[in-house]
Write a protein that holds these residues in place. Sequence first.
Motif, PDB file in Angstrom:
ATOM      1  N   GLU A  82      25.329 -10.346   2.829  1.00 56.50           N
ATOM      2  CA  GLU A  82      24.473 -11.568   3.360  1.00 56.50           C
ATOM      3  C   GLU A  82      24.202 -11.245   4.953  1.00 56.50           C
ATOM      4  OE1 GLU A  82      26.637 -14.988   2.289  1.00 56.50           O
ATOM      5  OE2 GLU A  82      26.054 -14.677   0.248  1.00 56.50           O
ATOM      6  N   ILE A  83      22.994 -11.235   5.340  1.00 58.05           N
ATOM      7  CA  ILE A  83      22.552 -11.342   6.419  1.00 58.05           C
ATOM      8  C   ILE A  83      21.907 -12.645   7.036  1.00 58.05           C
ATOM      9  CG2 ILE A  83      21.906  -8.909   6.648  1.00 58.05           C
ATOM     10  CD1 ILE A  83      18.960  -9.300   6.099  1.00 58.05           C
ATOM     11  N   PRO A  84      22.198 -12.985   8.092  1.00 58.27           N
ATOM     12  CA  PRO A  84      21.847 -14.354   8.794  1.00 58.27           C
ATOM     13  C   PRO A  84      20.212 -14.493   8.844  1.00 58.27           C
ATOM     14  CG  PRO A  84      22.753 -13.006  10.615  1.00 58.27           C
ATOM     15  CD  PRO A  84      22.848 -12.215   9.051  1.00 58.27           C
ATOM     16  N   ASN A  85      19.896 -15.562   8.651  1.00 62.04           N
ATOM     17  CA  ASN A  85      18.512 -16.069   8.759  1.00 62.04           C
ATOM     18  C   ASN A  85      17.917 -16.455  10.043  1.00 62.04           C
ATOM     19  OD1 ASN A  85      17.755 -15.913   6.114  1.00 62.04           O
ATOM     20  ND2 ASN A  85      17.855 -17.982   5.559  1.00 62.04           N
ATOM     21  N   ASN A  86      18.938 -16.693  10.898  1.00 61.30           N
ATOM     22  CA  ASN A  86      18.258 -17.202  12.087  1.00 61.30           C
ATOM     23  C   ASN A  86      18.161 -16.042  13.130  1.00 61.30           C
ATOM     24  OD1 ASN A  86      21.060 -16.707  12.270  1.00 61.30           O
ATOM     25  ND2 ASN A  86      21.510 -18.630  13.471  1.00 61.30           N
ATOM     26  N   LYS A  87      18.463 -14.736  12.631  1.00 67.46           N
ATOM     27  CA  LYS A  87      18.195 -13.722  13.660  1.00 67.46           C
ATOM     28  C   LYS A  87      16.983 -12.783  13.486  1.00 67.46           C
ATOM     29  CE  LYS A  87      23.285 -13.731  14.596  1.00 67.46           C
ATOM     30  NZ  LYS A  87      23.856 -13.000  15.600  1.00 67.46           N
ATOM     31  N   GLU A 107      15.939  -6.890  12.947  1.00 67.31           N
ATOM     32  CA  GLU A 107      16.650  -5.669  13.802  1.00 67.31           C
ATOM     33  C   GLU A 107      18.051  -5.810  14.114  1.00 67.31           C
ATOM     34  OE1 GLU A 107      16.213  -3.420  17.993  1.00 67.31           O
ATOM     35  OE2 GLU A 107      14.684  -4.639  17.329  1.00 67.31           O
ATOM     36  N   PHE A 108      18.646  -7.127  14.271  1.00 69.83           N
ATOM     37  CA  PHE A 108      19.823  -7.736  14.507  1.00 69.83           C
ATOM     38  C   PHE A 108      20.743  -8.092  13.222  1.00 69.83           C
ATOM     39  CE2 PHE A 108      17.485  -8.500  18.505  1.00 69.83           C
ATOM     40  CZ  PHE A 108      18.286  -7.576  19.333  1.00 69.83           C
ATOM     41  N   SER A 109      19.945  -8.291  12.244  1.00 69.26           N
ATOM     42  CA  SER A 109      20.520  -8.886  10.873  1.00 69.26           C
ATOM     43  C   SER A 109      20.976  -7.643  10.049  1.00 69.26           C
ATOM     44  CB  SER A 109      19.342  -9.539  10.208  1.00 69.26           C
ATOM     45  OG  SER A 109      18.934 -10.984  10.744  1.00 69.26           O
ATOM     46  N   LEU A 110      20.048  -6.371  10.519  1.00 73.56           N
ATOM     47  CA  LEU A 110      20.618  -5.043   9.407  1.00 73.56           C
ATOM     48  C   LEU A 110      21.822  -4.696  10.090  1.00 73.56           C
ATOM     49  CD1 LEU A 110      17.262  -3.537   8.890  1.00 73.56           C
ATOM     50  CD2 LEU A 110      18.344  -4.809   7.411  1.00 73.56           C
ATOM     51  N   GLN A 111      22.235  -5.061  11.186  1.00 77.39           N
ATOM     52  CA  GLN A 111      23.448  -4.565  11.774  1.00 77.39           C
ATOM     53  C   GLN A 111      24.620  -5.195  11.253  1.00 77.39           C
ATOM     54  OE1 GLN A 111      23.367  -4.583  16.109  1.00 77.39           O
ATOM     55  NE2 GLN A 111      21.372  -3.590  16.249  1.00 77.39           N
ATOM     56  N   TYR A 112      24.698  -6.215  10.326  1.00 75.29           N
ATOM     57  CA  TYR A 112      25.541  -6.692   9.517  1.00 75.29           C
ATOM     58  C   TYR A 112      26.107  -5.802   8.297  1.00 75.29           C
ATOM     59  CZ  TYR A 112      25.691 -11.151  12.051  1.00 75.29           C
ATOM     60  OH  TYR A 112      25.737 -12.258  13.157  1.00 75.29           O
ATOM     61  N   ILE A 113      25.075  -5.025   8.053  1.00 72.76           N
ATOM     62  CA  ILE A 113      25.296  -4.138   6.880  1.00 72.76           C
ATOM     63  C   ILE A 113      26.150  -2.878   7.487  1.00 72.76           C
ATOM     64  CG2 ILE A 113      24.469  -2.655   5.338  1.00 72.76           C
ATOM     65  CD1 ILE A 113      21.922  -4.348   5.262  1.00 72.76           C
ATOM     66  N   HIS A 114      27.245  -2.593   7.026  1.00 77.34           N
ATOM     67  CA  HIS A 114      28.158  -1.415   7.363  1.00 77.34           C
ATOM     68  C   HIS A 114      27.422  -0.223   7.733  1.00 77.34           C
ATOM     69  CE1 HIS A 114      31.959   0.678   8.409  1.00 77.34           C
ATOM     70  NE2 HIS A 114      31.722   1.551   7.448  1.00 77.34           N
ATOM     71  N   ASN A 153       9.228  -6.710  13.346  1.00 77.02           N
ATOM     72  CA  ASN A 153      10.491  -7.427  13.869  1.00 77.02           C
ATOM     73  C   ASN A 153      10.437  -8.927  13.829  1.00 77.02           C
ATOM     74  OD1 ASN A 153      13.275  -7.552  14.205  1.00 77.02           O
ATOM     75  ND2 ASN A 153      13.201  -6.971  16.397  1.00 77.02           N
ATOM     76  N   LYS A 154      10.460  -9.451  12.696  1.00 77.55           N
ATOM     77  CA  LYS A 154      10.428 -11.017  12.648  1.00 77.55           C
ATOM     78  C   LYS A 154      11.794 -11.626  12.275  1.00 77.55           C
ATOM     79  CE  LYS A 154       7.844 -10.563   8.501  1.00 77.55           C
ATOM     80  NZ  LYS A 154       6.463 -11.100   7.711  1.00 77.55           N
ATOM     81  N   VAL A 155      11.905 -13.130  12.526  1.00 83.22           N
ATOM     82  CA  VAL A 155      12.943 -13.649  12.086  1.00 83.22           C
ATOM     83  C   VAL A 155      13.171 -13.557  10.421  1.00 83.22           C
ATOM     84  CG1 VAL A 155      14.366 -16.039  11.978  1.00 83.22           C
ATOM     85  CG2 VAL A 155      12.861 -15.241  13.865  1.00 83.22           C
ATOM     86  N   THR A 156      14.472 -13.259  10.112  1.00 83.69           N
ATOM     87  CA  THR A 156      14.839 -13.100   8.628  1.00 83.69           C
ATOM     88  C   THR A 156      14.306 -14.027   7.801  1.00 83.69           C
ATOM     89  OG1 THR A 156      16.798 -11.827   9.437  1.00 83.69           O
ATOM     90  CG2 THR A 156      16.515 -12.266   7.092  1.00 83.69           C
ATOM     91  N   LYS A 157      14.296 -15.602   8.279  1.00 80.77           N
ATOM     92  CA  LYS A 157      13.850 -16.528   7.463  1.00 80.77           C
ATOM     93  C   LYS A 157      12.445 -16.625   7.184  1.00 80.77           C
ATOM     94  CE  LYS A 157      13.758 -20.016  11.385  1.00 80.77           C
ATOM     95  NZ  LYS A 157      14.362 -21.213  11.683  1.00 80.77           N
TER      96      LYS A 157
END
Length: 70
Positions: free
Chosen positions: A22-27, A30-37, A55-59
Amino acid sequence: MNFLAPQVRELSIEFARVGGVEIPNNKRIEFSLQYIHGIGRSRDRKILCDISMDNKVTKDLSKEDLITLR
């Protein structure tokens, strides 16, 4: 008899699931993908470049964008 209309509540989705994580919606993506190992700063930029995605906001991702990203 008095029938009550069903109450409709707004759904609040806080995460999108990509790669089993699960990647956060409020980022930004580019930064949300870093939550994936295993995905760091350089790899997430390469992923966005390879699929030609802004590179837009995930939501703000459309359904098609999310499918492409997965």
